[in-house]
Design a protein around this motif. Structure first.
Motif, PDB file in Angstrom:
ATOM      1  N   CYS A 105       0.849  -1.198   0.000  1.00  0.00           N
ATOM      2  CA  CYS A 105       0.000   0.000   0.000  1.00  0.00           C
ATOM      3  C   CYS A 105       0.880   1.243   0.000  1.00  0.00           C
ATOM      4  N   TYR A 161      -4.654   1.467   4.094  1.00  0.00           N
ATOM      5  CA  TYR A 161      -4.502   2.852   4.547  1.00  0.00           C
ATOM      6  C   TYR A 161      -5.859   3.442   4.890  1.00  0.00           C
ATOM      7  N   TYR A 168      -1.721   3.928   8.566  1.00  0.00           N
ATOM      8  CA  TYR A 168      -1.547   2.627   7.932  1.00  0.00           C
ATOM      9  C   TYR A 168      -1.872   1.545   8.951  1.00  0.00           C
TER      10      TYR A 168
END
Length: 370
Positions: A105, A161, A168
């Protein structure tokens, strides 16, 4: 330069440069280091890098994992010759996290390790930015105590996220088989402990292990009450919901797998062991937005439907990169032309240990770790 150009213009210019160049510039002086660490630049650079994501291929063996990165501008090379030695870079996972890479991510990769004893099991994670070569400290340990002989948990992870909280998060989905309860635990980067988000009597047997992040949600595919379901956890409001997968009937289908393609949540499955189908969910919060993305027979693919899960690694125009493992535990990678409905290339990789190849989107970033 800082005395000639306004700061805003300097940051604008820097936001278009690759991460590798920016990392070198940080060593020029304290001024450059301060500029390149500016949160505004980090965010702006990420937004622009996200327009041209890369493909991360993860080769997971029995005892270790390694990553192979191939940039989007080299996808034609990856499609034509999908071998780690021919295109991209090999990225061994940092020590001691050799066992499990489970998410990507915004340029960060999430890694997992664990410890098992006769009384309990422990799980912990860390975050790794391959572009900056920084790895975070291990998270606090999530300890799960056993309740007696035969007691065990089914634990699966996802990484994403939370834009609402600018955080996160790792989500651990725990299925307690003895109590027939499922609980969800969440770790936010930098926190001092795991937080139990919810507990439910819902029993969900995960099939594809990893959770896939898309639009603020982490998603798994599995079975609930004998039916194929997707389990979706919303990072913004800490809620969980199950929804059905159309066309999937356990009696006449193989085990499905999940992924993200073209900003859609995708489920790969076979129907009656004859046809390989990929379903795409355009809006992850609207289960009515399913559509067929791919439908091709195993006869056309010249392969047996009884090999290990066939899955799409990536898609570039009308070309698909498919992977599966045969009975000899060799990786077979197929380049398939969707428009012409034919195979363009097949490659076999021989491995000493059984392994599987997965893929996910990756964007080099300047995100800092805590």
């Amino acid at each position: 330069m800082a005395g000639i150009l306004p700061r805003e213009l300097i940051l604008e210019i820097l936001s278009w440069l690759p991460v590798t160049s920016l990392i070198r510039f940080r060593c020029v002086s304290k001024t450059w280091k301060f500029l390149i660490s500016d949160p505004y630049l980090v965010k702006l650079h990420l937004e622009r890098s996200s327009r041209t994501p890369q493909i991360l291929l993860l080769e997971r063996q029995r005892y270790k994992s390694q990553c192979f990165l191939a940039g989007l501008d080299s996808l034609p090379c990856l499609i034509q010759n999908p071998a780690p030695s021919s295109c991209g870079r090999i990225l061994p996972c940092p020590e001691p996290y050799k066992y499990y890479l489970f998410g990507s991510c915004n340029g960060l990769l999430s890694l997992h390790d664990s410890l098992f004893t006769n009384q309990y099991e422990e799980h912990w994670v860390c975050f790794w930015n391959p572009a900056t070569k920084h790895c975070s400290r291990p998270s606090p340990r999530l300890r799960l105590k056993y309740g007696g002989i035969g007691f065990h948990y089914d634990v699966n992870f996802g990484f994403g996220y939370d834009d609402k909280r600018n955080s996160y998060k790792v989500v651990a989905m725990l299925l307690d088989w003895n109590r027939h309860q499922m609980s969800v635990w969440v770790y936010s980067m930098g926190d001092v402990r795991w937080r139990r988000s919810l507990m439910t009597s819902l029993t969900f047997l995960n099939i594809d292990s990893n959770g896939y992040f898309l639009n603020g949600t982490i998603n798994w595919i599995g079975l609930s009450s004998g039916e194929a379901k997707c389990l979706s956890y919303d990072l913004n409001n800490d809620t969980c919901r199950c929804f059905s997968v159309p066309e999937f009937i356990p009696e006449n289908s193989g085990f499905p797998s999940m992924g993200v393609l073209n900003d859609c949540l995708c489920v790969c499955l076979d129907i009656e062991r004859t046809v390989f189908v990929v379903l795409a969910l355009k809006d992850v919060r609207d289960e009515k937005s399913w559509s067929r993305l791919v439908c091709v027979s195993y006869q056309t693919l010249i392969m047996s439907p009884y090999y290990y899960k066939l899955r799409i690694l990536c898609m570039w125009g009308d070309l698909l990169l498919l992977a599966y493992s045969n009975w000899d535990a060799n990786n077979i990678i197929i380049t398939f032309n969707l428009k012409e409905n034919k195979i363009e290339r097949t490659r076999t990789y021989y491995k000493k240990f059984p392994n599987r190849i997965f893929s996910c989107n990756y964007v080099p970033s300047l995100i800092l770790l805590t």
